[in-house]
Write an enzyme that holds these catalytic residues in place. Sequence first.
Site, short mmCIF file in Angstrom:
data_model
loop_
_atom_site.label_atom_id
_atom_site.label_comp_id
_atom_site.label_asym_id
_atom_site.label_seq_id
_atom_site.Cartn_x
_atom_site.Cartn_y
_atom_site.Cartn_z
CE LYS A 55 -3.69 -2.54 2.27
NZ LYS A 55 -4.28 -2.97 3.56
CD GLN A 99 -3.01 -4.68 6.88
OE1 GLN A 99 -2.93 -3.71 6.14
NE2 GLN A 99 -3.62 -5.79 6.51
CG ASP A 122 -10.28 -0.40 4.74
OD1 ASP A 122 -10.74 -0.62 3.60
OD2 ASP A 122 -9.77 -1.30 5.43
#
Length: 294
Positions: A55, A99, A122
């Site tokens: 990423k 994450q 996200d």
Amino acid sequence: MREQPLILDGNAVAAAIKEKLAARIGALAERGVVPRLATILVGDDPSSATYVKMKGNACRRLGIDSVRVDLPEATTTEELVDVIRRLNDDPAVHGILLQHPVPHGIDERAAFEAIAIEKDVDGVTTLGFARNAFGFADFPSCTPAAIVSILDYYNLPIEGKHAVVIGRSPILGKPVSVMLLNRNATVTICHSKTERLPDVVGAGDIVVAAVGKPKFVQGDWIKPGAVVLDAGYNPGNVGDVDFDACLSNASAITPVPAGVGPVTIATLLKHTVDAAEKRANENRTKIEPHYKII
């Protein structure tokens, strides 16, 4: 003779998304704004570290600033939440990605909920999920959004189709189900308690595999002509779908790798740029006078 199934190339979809982002990032740069994504990695899980590195590399190639925050395995929920709150307060940070998964002992949901909604790129917060369910989320969960983007890129119809989603996680199975529902699909959600799973999957015009088990979905489960989207990624570079076995029935299918994964990352970048633009526009509105000089 049956036609070969369409291989849904995630790299091509991701490239199309990034191409559109380049001009927007350039326009922001002219205004002195660089989109910035902060990624938090707790512990030393090799797979998670690889994802975070990918990423970060994708950000840099596109001109997005990537800030990586590494925290030790022994980090407490309180310490993690404190880090997130400091990133919330940093005006230079436009998106925050925690994450997943975090180490045992951390309340992952509490950590997700600490992310400010305007930086939840996200779509992991409860409010973000609720907005997604109602169809007006700024940042729907990236992998579900990637799945819909793939269908749209290849002009594969959603409306009126029966979509079967295997998996009900709050950041994948559930949000992709509501996104397909909002696009007028009829949606069935399957999980570990679903009875006669192969029969249920066999009724699907669109099958989304998000169960986290390698080669779980078998070829004879798939209805002839179904579209298969594999959102899984397991050791050995295999997905949740037995790809070779499903080729015989599927009309279109995503490979692993190079399927949903690249589009997920591109979607994360898009959301970060969206957040940067929104913040820049809000700041300009605050600076511009709300009266007319005569």
